[in-house]
Design an enzyme around this catalytic site. Structure first.
Site, mmCIF file in Angstrom:
data_model
loop_
_atom_site.group_PDB
_atom_site.id
_atom_site.type_symbol
_atom_site.label_atom_id
_atom_site.label_comp_id
_atom_site.label_asym_id
_atom_site.label_seq_id
_atom_site.Cartn_x
_atom_site.Cartn_y
_atom_site.Cartn_z
ATOM 1 N N THR B 70 0.835 -1.203 0.000
ATOM 2 C CA THR B 70 0.000 0.000 0.000
ATOM 3 C C THR B 70 0.869 1.252 0.000
ATOM 4 O OG1 THR B 70 -1.829 -1.105 1.101
ATOM 5 C CG2 THR B 70 -1.680 1.268 1.402
ATOM 6 N N GLN B 177 -0.558 -8.771 -6.985
ATOM 7 C CA GLN B 177 -1.107 -10.126 -7.070
ATOM 8 C C GLN B 177 -0.274 -11.055 -7.939
ATOM 9 O OE1 GLN B 177 -3.447 -11.519 -5.335
ATOM 10 N NE2 GLN B 177 -4.014 -9.662 -4.240
ATOM 11 N N ALA B 195 5.237 -7.960 -0.228
ATOM 12 C CA ALA B 195 5.868 -9.252 0.042
ATOM 13 C C ALA B 195 4.922 -10.280 0.650
ATOM 14 C CB ALA B 195 7.074 -9.060 0.959
ATOM 15 N N HIS B 196 3.963 -9.846 1.485
ATOM 16 C CA HIS B 196 3.141 -10.854 2.172
ATOM 17 C C HIS B 196 2.157 -11.518 1.213
ATOM 18 C CE1 HIS B 196 -0.860 -8.875 2.916
ATOM 19 N NE2 HIS B 196 -0.155 -7.845 2.533
ATOM 20 N N CYS B 320 -22.547 -7.226 1.950
ATOM 21 C CA CYS B 320 -22.963 -7.648 3.277
ATOM 22 C C CYS B 320 -21.788 -8.138 4.111
ATOM 23 C CB CYS B 320 -24.051 -8.712 3.185
ATOM 24 S SG CYS B 320 -23.773 -9.859 1.859
#
Lengths: 460, 460
Positions: B70, B177, B195-196, B320
């Site tokens: 991010t 991704q 990285a995660h 939802c």
């Protein structure tokens, strides 16, 4: 191989290591997700937040985890300034803040705001009432470190916070150097800190914003950490940071007393063992583990290199160790000698023997560097040969201008002057500092064709 | 207990774990320091940068490590926009970008800039020439993901990069991704990743900025990571990130083929096993490990909860399941059904048996939720009783409006209309999507006193 630079980064605390390992398997999932891996991660994050908030002395919902202490300061300053944009765009800070605060002030200036740097005394401390006088009707935020990162001097945070609170100005405390030792006292409004300073892992800072403080996060945000710290939470590191904060706090009183005595020993021994040295920073109101001193006629980079060869890792605020060629703004603001500067900051567990070893090695290292640089060994012996002298040290870097001055001061009679021509930024600080240490008179600085002319009168 | 949400966060890769542990003891010091602990940390950081740059396909000095994907996107977009400020303040992005890109666009808008969202087709893909037409003389930057995080569709990045390069507009690729699977092809200018997502630890993103791309870091900065990522470097995590990127790449071809076949199996089985389901995203040009489908008459939150109880962790883009009550902007942009949405993203090592177990459980879970909600079991049996009908679903949340529609469609004659009154945001997407799936005619939306009136004509 003793590492004496805990103020830069402390080795990982065993508790941090344990907690990190344990939560690698439990804390990798997204805590915002509803499935069990997410719920488990969220539980770890909540527990870490509670522990950290307790150590800080705030409510858990007042605290967010950032990706570093620097980021906590940047986000805290920007958010608090923006939250009080209507009041004005003026920032008050001390002259000895960490670079993260200075960079935040520079960012404010780039956007049209302004700031006032409150000066410090020779120990590096601000005067709370002087700090108070810098507050203006358009002051949006005040910043003060809890303790200085270069010289260890503790700032009068509680008194300053009181003055800020009365003026209605929020105070952001950069607690990076002190939070492992104790909570920050007083009515502060925002607090920033960094886990790798207390033996937590890198990658974790914390930012506390008291309820009622106007705060508007800046830049692109996301929904994580109350919108105050964007990006996927680094939960294993956060858990390790909180666990190690709790652990170092439990040890803080005993370990602080022990390291304080070791630092006391260094403060006393350095002056006795090394000629022409100035120990700087407040001798009493200080961090327990940190001591800084400056040695005349020595360049910091060579000393660091020689100490490293001898097995000791220390830091320096001298310009000759920095890529910017400007000496430490902290030492400059204090008006103390910047050349040959050495900061020793002891990590937890430092032994008597390690400190003894350092004190054994230091005098020889300093003497060796001085010899290589041709520094004067003692008081000037030679008879006065000139009424006044001009020394051309243009193009020569710290500590050469001061060495050249010291070499010839004996060649003028008492009452005569030596003028040093220098274009080295450090000379502006170090020539007056040398005069104060050697009880000679610093007459002043005059403009010259290149650099400046620094005039010194021989008094003895 | 299979975890099928690798697109959110992947469990730590064994290589990442090993590298992290090994570098905890070697990489905690400040890499800017001159002593041995600092030099050791700097060596680790340099080696990690080289490995990551090789995997990205750029020069090491073009790549910096950030604290998250991010943050890489936020910093990359802000820096690139600012670097081309003279050209203009217009941003082009696809309508299906990750929220970090959308938030960056919102930050630009808050500062007076503007952006154009390029629409996608029903598979979620942009058309490169349509993307090219959105570029303007004042476009400072274009953003395109390498592959979509919710539906797995790969974007035509190389073709789009070519069009952008010809127009002289830098293209930032959000490769979060896909980077674990392969380098991003083509002449992109900036690249961000996390990285995660590839089994590295949290707390590490990367930002590549090609030489020659104008870039001006925004906000308070510091001297670390070329001034592009402030804060103390998280070296153990960076080392682990780089090591695991190399490791997953070595396994990518074989593991990708294996997971692609498992996903193929899910894509085929879901349509066969669950009635009234729509599998979305490109069936061929897609990430190997990700499949998304939406089930009529089901709410995503309950399905997620039931699947979690059955031992499967999956994600959903249905409104939802979100705190904002708006359905996924990706599904909305694609114009597909948003209710009962389920994303399955398989981590490396997922077995045939785990996928088989999921397919065994899924039909019963969906049927159970439908039964609870009173969904129509099959085609409407009841004879037509009204020429037209109005269904009041005001105040009812997704999927109730669609369920109510499906229940009564058989009560009007072929050619008759059912009007659904709804104030649920999802109805706007899901009623047309239902019509497309059930081959009924969606007449349109009309304003109503509260919410909207959605008119549907019975065709069969």
């Amino acid at each position: 191989m003793p590492y004496f630079d805990a103020a830069s980064s402390a080795p990982l605390h065993p508790v941090a290591r344990q907690a990190l390992l344990a939560s690698l398997d439990e804390g990798w999932a997204d805590p915002a997700r509803l499935y069990r891996e997410g719920r488990r991660a969220a539980l770890l994050l909540d527990a870490a937040r509670e522990a950290a908030a307790e150590a800080v002395g705030c409510r858990p919902d007042e605290l967010v985890f950032t990706s570093s202490g620097t980021r906590a300061v940047h986000s805290g300053v920007a958010g608090a300034l923006s939250g009080r944009r209507r009041v004005g765009r003026h920032l008050v800070l001390s002259a000895v803040e960490h670079s993260s605060v200075l960079h935040s002030a520079a960012a404010l200036a780039a956007e049209g705001g302004s700031s006032t740097e409150v000066p410090v005394d020779r120990t590096g401390s601000v005067d709370p009432s002087e700090y108070g006088r810098a507050l203006r009707a358009d002051t949006a935020l005040a910043c003060l470190q809890s303790a200085n990162h270069e010289v260890g001097t503790e700032q009068p945070v509680a008194e300053t916070a009181e003055i800020c609170a009365e003026a209605g100005v929020p105070l952001l405390v950069d607690a990076a150097q002190s939070l492992g030792w104790a909570p920050v006292p007083g009515r502060w409004s925002l607090l920033a800190a960094s886990a790798h300073k207390w033996g937590g892992p890198a990658g974790v800072g914390l930012l506390a914003v008291r309820k009622g403080v106007r705060f508007a996060p800046q830049g692109a945000a996301d929904e994580r950490e109350s919108g105050r710290a964007a990006g996927f939470e680094n939960i294993p590191a956060i858990v390790a940071a909180a666990a190690s904060l709790r652990a170092v706090r439990a040890e803080a009183e005993a370990e602080g007393a022990r390291l304080r005595a070791l630092v006391e020993r260094i403060r006393a021994a350095v002056g006795a063992l090394v000629p022409d040295v100035e120990v700087v920073g407040d001798p009493v109101r200080r961090l327990p583990h940190l001591v800084t001193f400056s040695c005349l006629y020595v360049d910091g980079e060579t000393v660091l290199h020689e100490l490293d060869r001898a097995g000791f890792s220390v830091s320096s605020g001298s310009s000759c160790t920095s890529s910017t060629l400007t000496p430490s703004h902290v030492l400059r603001a204090m008006g103390v000698l910047t050349e040959g500067n050495i900061r020793v900051s002891l990590p937890a567990g430092t032994t008597e023997e390690e400190v003894g070893g350092f004190l054994d090695v230091l005098p020889g290292v300093v003497a060796g560097v001085r010899e290589k640089l041709g520094a004067p060994a003692s008081a000037p012996p030679s008879p006065a040969r000139h009424a006044s002298l001009v020394v051309d040290a243009l193009g020569r870097r710290c500590p050469i201008p001061v060495i050249e001055l010291a070499k010839v001061i004996g060649e003028v009679p008492v009452g005569g002057t030596v003028t040093v021509l220098s274009d080295d930024e450090a000379a502006r600080l170090d020539i007056p500092a040398w005069c104060a240490m050697r009880e000679q008179e610093y007459v002043g600085e005059e403009p010259a064709d290149r650099g400046s002319a620094y005039v010194v009168r021989r008094l003895l």
